[in-house]
Motif scaffolding. Structure first.
Motif, PDB file in Angstrom:
ATOM      1  N   ASP A  56       0.806  -1.226   0.000  1.00 44.72           N
ATOM      2  CA  ASP A  56       0.000   0.000   0.000  1.00 44.72           C
ATOM      3  C   ASP A  56       0.838   1.274   0.000  1.00 44.72           C
ATOM      4  OD1 ASP A  56       1.019  -0.128   2.545  1.00 44.72           O
ATOM      5  OD2 ASP A  56      -0.928  -0.145   3.573  1.00 44.72           O
ATOM      6  N   HIS A  57       2.158   1.141  -0.014  1.00 44.58           N
ATOM      7  CA  HIS A  57       3.075   2.281  -0.060  1.00 44.58           C
ATOM      8  C   HIS A  57       2.917   3.216   1.146  1.00 44.58           C
ATOM      9  CE1 HIS A  57       3.876   0.737  -3.981  1.00 44.58           C
ATOM     10  NE2 HIS A  57       2.638   0.974  -4.376  1.00 44.58           N
ATOM     11  N   GLU A  58       2.537   2.621   2.283  1.00 41.57           N
ATOM     12  CA  GLU A  58       2.392   3.369   3.528  1.00 41.57           C
ATOM     13  C   GLU A  58       3.590   3.155   4.452  1.00 41.57           C
ATOM     14  OE1 GLU A  58       0.205   5.495   4.411  1.00 41.57           O
ATOM     15  OE2 GLU A  58      -1.689   5.137   3.375  1.00 41.57           O
ATOM     16  N   GLU A  59       4.721   2.780   3.875  1.00 36.39           N
ATOM     17  CA  GLU A  59       5.899   2.485   4.699  1.00 36.39           C
ATOM     18  C   GLU A  59       6.317   3.635   5.604  1.00 36.39           C
ATOM     19  OE1 GLU A  59       6.563  -0.073   0.917  1.00 36.39           O
ATOM     20  OE2 GLU A  59       5.673   1.857   1.444  1.00 36.39           O
ATOM     21  N   PRO A  60       6.334   4.894   5.120  1.00 31.80           N
ATOM     22  CA  PRO A  60       6.726   5.984   6.021  1.00 31.80           C
ATOM     23  C   PRO A  60       5.843   6.083   7.270  1.00 31.80           C
ATOM     24  CG  PRO A  60       6.853   6.722   3.759  1.00 31.80           C
ATOM     25  CD  PRO A  60       6.198   5.381   3.728  1.00 31.80           C
ATOM     26  N   TYR A  61       4.539   5.890   7.084  1.00 39.13           N
ATOM     27  CA  TYR A  61       3.619   5.956   8.231  1.00 39.13           C
ATOM     28  C   TYR A  61       3.942   4.861   9.245  1.00 39.13           C
ATOM     29  CZ  TYR A  61      -0.658   5.436  10.963  1.00 39.13           C
ATOM     30  OH  TYR A  61      -1.556   5.311  12.001  1.00 39.13           O
TER      31      TYR A  61
END
Length: 296
Positions: A56-61
């Motif tokens: 989901d490309h939410e790695e920074p969060y």
């Protein structure tokens, strides 16, 4: 006060894979941080080097979330400026098929999809058959743990959801075959570009390639999105072009397996908010200010 642990974790954007986050660990007790990160679904890439890569490309969060837990345990955490920039950025998917969802609801949907993806990847969820309903991939499978249920899955990548639950594989397969016999194929569907391991992903127009420009490393690709099955009229027509999303669209046409199947995971909202602005560049996604509906 939590006693200090001799471990230092440096979090940074991954040097070659967009949106992924890398953790480099040092210190005599670095193994403590390794175990903590592995428990949070980080993968070992080398000795004392771990990577967080999500569909989901939410790695920074989730990297920021991991940092909070590590600090609470007494581990020193360093976050690089470019990763901090990615953490602070407010963004959402262009043409998201459930535009009434808030930003936190969108993240909850994708986190459930991530868990399904991980269960399949780790062999905990066995896929019996799959099909294509004209919009997206659907599948039926069974959880292999004791008293595991059989499930009907709808969607791909960050939109995949459990749309129905069955007491046995036989009941699940019979219902799936009844609804999708013409399109049904045994086993799991071929991996999407997002499902595949980073080293095996094919280049695509929607996935920016590695760049020596540090500012480009935190950009998130936008894989194709598809409408979920629903009785509401607010799903959108699938499109490979990422533009500003609209709250109107054609209704979904997927046949539900039961009267309770295919309910939207997001609550409907009647609040009208300013339309998002599509950001141009190699990573076509939509950026929101905090005042929009998708702001958190």
């Amino acid at each position: 006060m939590t006693p200090a642990i001799d471990a230092h974790v440096r979090l940074d954007t991954h040097p070659t894979h967009p949106s992924a986050v890398q953790a480099v660990l040092t210190g005599s007790q670095a193994h403590v941080a390794v175990m903590a990160l592995e428990a949070a679904d980080w993968s070992a890439a080398a000795t004392n080097v771990l990577v967080l890569a999500r569909i989901d490309h939410e790695e920074p969060y989730w990297a920021a979330d991991a940092a909070k837990h590590l600090i609470a345990e007494g581990i020193t955490v360093e976050i690089t400026p470019r990763l901090q920039e990615a953490i602070d950025e407010e963004w959402t998917w262009a043409n998201y098929p459930m535009p009434w969802c808030t930003r936190s609801e969108i993240r909850a949907v994708s986190n459930q999809a991530q868990k399904i993806h991980d269960d399949i990847r780790h062999g905990q969820l066995l896929i019996h058959a799959h099909a294509h309903d004209g919009h997206t991939t659907i599948a039926v499978g069974t959880y292999l743990h004791p008293s595991g249920k059989s499930v009907y899955l709808h969607g791909e990548d960050h939109l995949r959801q459990i749309a129905d639950i069955f007491d046995s594989p036989a009941k699940a397969l019979l219902a799936f075959e009844k609804a999708h016999s013409a399109e049904m194929h045994p086993g799991p569907a071929p991996l999407t570009d997002t499902d595949a391991p980073p080293s095996k992903r094919a280049p695509s127009a929607t996935s920016p390639q590695p760049s020596p420009n540090p500012s480009a490393l935190s950009r998130r690709p936008s894989p194709s999105t598809w409408p979920i099955p629903a009785t509401t009229t607010r799903s959108s027509t699938p499109s490979s072009k990422r533009t500003a999303s609209s709250k109107s669209g054609a209704p979904g046409t997927t046949t539900p397996l039961s009267p309770t199947t295919n309910r939207s995971p997001c609550a409907s909202s009647s609040t009208t908010t300013p339309g998002p602005v599509t950001r141009s560049g190699p990573s076509p996604r939509t950026k929101h200010r905090s005042a929009t509906a998708c702001g958190t």
